[in-house]
Design an enzyme around this catalytic site. Structure first.
Site, PDB file in Angstrom:
ATOM      1  N   GLU A   1       0.802  -1.220   0.000  1.00  0.00           N
ATOM      2  CA  GLU A   1       0.000   0.000   0.000  1.00  0.00           C
ATOM      3  C   GLU A   1       0.840   1.277   0.000  1.00  0.00           C
ATOM      4  O   GLU A   1       0.305   2.368  -0.220  1.00  0.00           O
ATOM      5  CB  GLU A   1      -0.943  -0.007   1.207  1.00  0.00           C
ATOM      6  CG  GLU A   1      -2.048  -1.053   1.081  1.00  0.00           C
ATOM      7  CD  GLU A   1      -2.917  -1.173   2.318  1.00  0.00           C
ATOM      8  OE1 GLU A   1      -2.518  -0.620   3.363  1.00  0.00           O
ATOM      9  OE2 GLU A   1      -3.972  -1.812   2.235  1.00  0.00           O
TER      10      GLU A   1
ATOM     11  N   GLU B   1       7.450 -21.775   8.355  1.00  0.00           N
ATOM     12  CA  GLU B   1       7.932 -20.872   9.399  1.00  0.00           C
ATOM     13  C   GLU B   1       8.998 -21.492  10.284  1.00  0.00           C
ATOM     14  O   GLU B   1       9.624 -20.802  11.075  1.00  0.00           O
ATOM     15  CB  GLU B   1       6.771 -20.409  10.269  1.00  0.00           C
ATOM     16  CG  GLU B   1       6.178 -21.472  11.160  1.00  0.00           C
ATOM     17  CD  GLU B   1       5.122 -20.890  12.097  1.00  0.00           C
ATOM     18  OE1 GLU B   1       5.301 -21.041  13.316  1.00  0.00           O
ATOM     19  OE2 GLU B   1       4.150 -20.284  11.603  1.00  0.00           O
TER      20      GLU B   1
END
Length: 271
Positions: A78, A109
């Site tokens: 953004e 992860e």
């Protein structure tokens, strides 16, 4: 046990009415901004470090897994349309690669070495800053990445939701927003995710303002990528220069941004 994994303050959730569920979720959510408020001194230190790196030509990287990784990608993606910065200035990296944005990649992860490999693909250097995002504060992917960066003199920060975590210990500028037990036990996409999003908003918004990407309270460098943003840009030019809509629209179309249109007009080039 970490507080994000501690038992919910509520039980027998399946026996609650929809109204009761919503009221109780909302009650828990109200505690999040207060937890963020307590972390403002830490967020301030991280912002200052980030501004310094970016002013010197560096980049901001996020590394994370699952929801945390996705939040970093959202925040990074953004920045260019909102502030007109290059797409490579803020970069979000998620364990498991782009596939993991939409679908969980099992055990991604847990690889302590992979984050550094992922960062190397972007030619990471000492000019940059790397922020690890991990609700639990114990994600191996994030810990390994931050440790590798620190060993090489790269500035590090983090956003976690437990106190005294391994991720925080690996970061020079840790941000610990302790959100406590989730409404659904261990579901850190809820309060912890909200806290991380708030902290990320504060980090990049403050950074972009200090980099001069906001004038007054306006996004003068935003990309004019749809009709809504073009209309917003026209209104901003009208307000700033006191011109009519048609003239403001022509200026915006000619110069491509609110900042450029206003500066050109004031320099006598807008006619």
């Amino acid at each position: 046990m970490s507080t994000t994994e501690s038992a919910s303050n509520y039980d027998r959730l399946e026996q609650m009415s929809v109204h009761e569920l919503l009221v109780n979720i909302n009650r828990e959510d109200k505690t999040v901004p207060l937890a963020v408020e307590k972390a403002i001194p830490q967020i301030e230190a991280l912002v200052n470090a980030t501004v310094e790196r970016l002013q010197q030509g560096g980049r901001l990287f996020y590394i994370g897994a699952g929801t945390s990784g996705r939040l970093g990608i959202v925040d990074a993606s953004e920045c260019p349309p909102t502030y007109g910065v290059p797409h490579g200035m803020v970069v979000g990296i998620i364990a498991g690669g782009d596939t993991a944005i939409r679908k969980a990649v099992e055990f991604a992860e847990d690889d302590e070495q992979q984050a550094w490999k992922d960062l190397q693909e972007h030619h990471i250097s000492e000019k940059d800053i790397v922020v690890g995002i991990a609700a639990s504060g114990r994600t191996p992917y994030v810990i390994g990445g931050l440790n590798a960066c620190r060993e090489r003199g790269i500035t590090t920060g983090c956003i976690v939701c437990n106190a005294g975590s391994a991720v925080a210990a690996a970061a020079e500028f840790p941000v610990e927003v302790v959100t406590g037990a989730e409404f659904v036990t261990g579901s850190t996409r809820m309060k912890a995710g909200t806290a991380q999003k708030l902290a990320l908003n504060m980090l990049t918004t403050s950074t972009m303002i200090k980099l001069g990407r906001v004038k007054g309270n306006k996004m003068v460098d935003m990309q004019l990528s749809n009709h809504k943003l073009v209309d917003r840009g026209i209104r901003m030019v009208m307000e700033e220069l006191g011109v009519g809509r048609a003239e403001a629209g022509a200026l915006l179309q000619k110069y491509g941004s609110v900042r450029a249109a206003v500066e050109a007009y004031r320099n006598g080039n807008g006619q």
